[in-house]
Design an enzyme around this catalytic site. Sequence first.
Site, PDB file in Angstrom:
ATOM      1  N   GLU A 166      23.213  55.095  63.894  1.00  0.00           N
ATOM      2  CA  GLU A 166      24.293  54.775  64.827  1.00  0.00           C
ATOM      3  C   GLU A 166      25.634  54.809  64.089  1.00  0.00           C
ATOM      4  OE1 GLU A 166      22.740  52.436  68.449  1.00  0.00           O
ATOM      5  OE2 GLU A 166      23.394  51.019  66.940  1.00  0.00           O
ATOM      6  N   ASN A 215      19.870  48.733  74.536  1.00  0.00           N
ATOM      7  CA  ASN A 215      20.372  47.549  73.824  1.00  0.00           C
ATOM      8  C   ASN A 215      21.411  46.903  74.732  1.00  0.00           C
ATOM      9  OD1 ASN A 215      21.556  45.673  72.161  1.00  0.00           O
ATOM     10  ND2 ASN A 215      22.539  47.171  70.802  1.00  0.00           N
ATOM     11  N   SER A 226      27.291  55.944  72.163  1.00  0.00           N
ATOM     12  CA  SER A 226      27.833  56.643  73.334  1.00  0.00           C
ATOM     13  C   SER A 226      26.896  57.711  73.898  1.00  0.00           C
ATOM     14  CB  SER A 226      29.211  57.240  73.025  1.00  0.00           C
ATOM     15  OG  SER A 226      30.130  56.189  72.738  1.00  0.00           O
ATOM     16  N   LYS A 257      22.926  44.083  74.436  1.00  0.00           N
ATOM     17  CA  LYS A 257      23.942  43.241  73.785  1.00  0.00           C
ATOM     18  C   LYS A 257      24.088  41.918  74.560  1.00  0.00           C
ATOM     19  CE  LYS A 257      25.908  47.463  72.091  1.00  0.00           C
ATOM     20  NZ  LYS A 257      27.000  48.158  71.459  1.00  0.00           N
ATOM     21  N   GLU A 296      27.082  45.669  64.796  1.00  0.00           N
ATOM     22  CA  GLU A 296      27.811  44.475  65.251  1.00  0.00           C
ATOM     23  C   GLU A 296      27.324  43.233  64.498  1.00  0.00           C
ATOM     24  OE1 GLU A 296      27.043  45.147  69.413  1.00  0.00           O
ATOM     25  OE2 GLU A 296      28.312  46.928  69.296  1.00  0.00           O
ATOM     26  N   HIS A 335      21.967  45.933  63.355  1.00  0.00           N
ATOM     27  CA  HIS A 335      22.961  46.601  64.202  1.00  0.00           C
ATOM     28  C   HIS A 335      24.351  46.429  63.583  1.00  0.00           C
ATOM     29  CE1 HIS A 335      25.537  47.572  67.581  1.00  0.00           C
ATOM     30  NE2 HIS A 335      24.508  48.234  68.077  1.00  0.00           N
ATOM     31  N   GLY A 390      30.121  52.424  71.560  1.00  0.00           N
ATOM     32  CA  GLY A 390      30.981  51.832  72.590  1.00  0.00           C
ATOM     33  C   GLY A 390      32.337  52.508  72.721  1.00  0.00           C
TER      34      GLY A 390
HETATM   35  P1  PGA Z   1      26.761  52.420  73.125  1.00  0.00           P
HETATM   36  O1  PGA Z   1      26.040  51.402  72.138  1.00  0.00           O
HETATM   37  O2  PGA Z   1      25.683  53.295  73.734  1.00  0.00           O
HETATM   38  O3  PGA Z   1      27.429  51.567  74.157  1.00  0.00           O
HETATM   39  O4  PGA Z   1      27.713  53.225  72.321  1.00  0.00           O
HETATM   40  C1  PGA Z   1      24.980  51.794  71.307  1.00  0.00           C
HETATM   41  C2  PGA Z   1      24.496  50.622  70.494  1.00  0.00           C
HETATM   42  O5  PGA Z   1      25.303  49.778  70.105  1.00  0.00           O
HETATM   43  O6  PGA Z   1      23.288  50.510  70.205  1.00  0.00           O
END
Ligand code: PGA
Length: 253
Positions: A168, A10, A214, A12, A98, A96, A174
């Site tokens: 998630e 992903n 992560s 982003k 976000e 997601h 992140g």
């Molecule tokens: P990350 O993000 O691996 O940077 O923690 C995962 C995601 O948002 O799908």
Amino acid sequence: MKRKKIIAGNWKMYKTAQEAETTIAEIANGINYNQQNDVWTATPFIYLQNLISRFGNTTIKFGAQNCYTKDEGAFTGEVSAKMLQSIHCSFVILGHSERRQYFFETDIIIHEKILAALNHNLLPVYCCGETLAQRNTKKHFEIVEQQIKEALYNLNADQISKIVIAYEPVWAIGTGVNATSEQAQEMHAYIRSLLQTQFGDAIADAIRILYGGSVKPNNATALFSQPDIDGGLIGGASLIAKDFLSIIESASE
Ligand code: PGA
């Protein structure tokens, strides 16, 4: 049942067009073509058509990070599942955290997006997961159950069979703090038990549930070796070809 793992990137809102091409070329050149897992990347919308035409014949499948609920209309700034289908996109990430946090998406809206995606042959990757406050107050199972129920329970057997779920935990995204493989396995098994009750054993057994939050080269093997973890949704580490390739390899171990 042996489920084929998915390693999905992903991206982003990262990378210029040139950087996107370079990174995908590095991934396509670096993949061990004997590995049997599915490799997906969700890049920003505007790069998809070019990347699909240049790299669509590799093992990588391309997808989007969102789509709108309607096929077309006066919805300034939105992109529909119909449009994504017309450029041969394979999947779309929906719900997601976000999108939930910054764009106020609810499970009702996400459910409509899932239907739009399915209508246009895009595989939805439905994201769910609790916040840190919810985990600390031991509400994580309840929250995830609620999310799964509202977004997925009224799909029919054919529709649910096309869904990929990504668990998630928001506190792991992140942050560099991943869920331990035990925490992730516990939630994945719980999600699968919900699917079993609602849709029956055969469907629940076949649905792929990815872990995201992560995932890095140094923790991917432990996570992916859990019985109910069928791959990962990878943010930060998917932006670096070497790291993403290493995570893909971990899934084959
Ligand atoms: P990350 O993000 O691996 O940077 O923690 C995962 C995601 O948002 O799908």
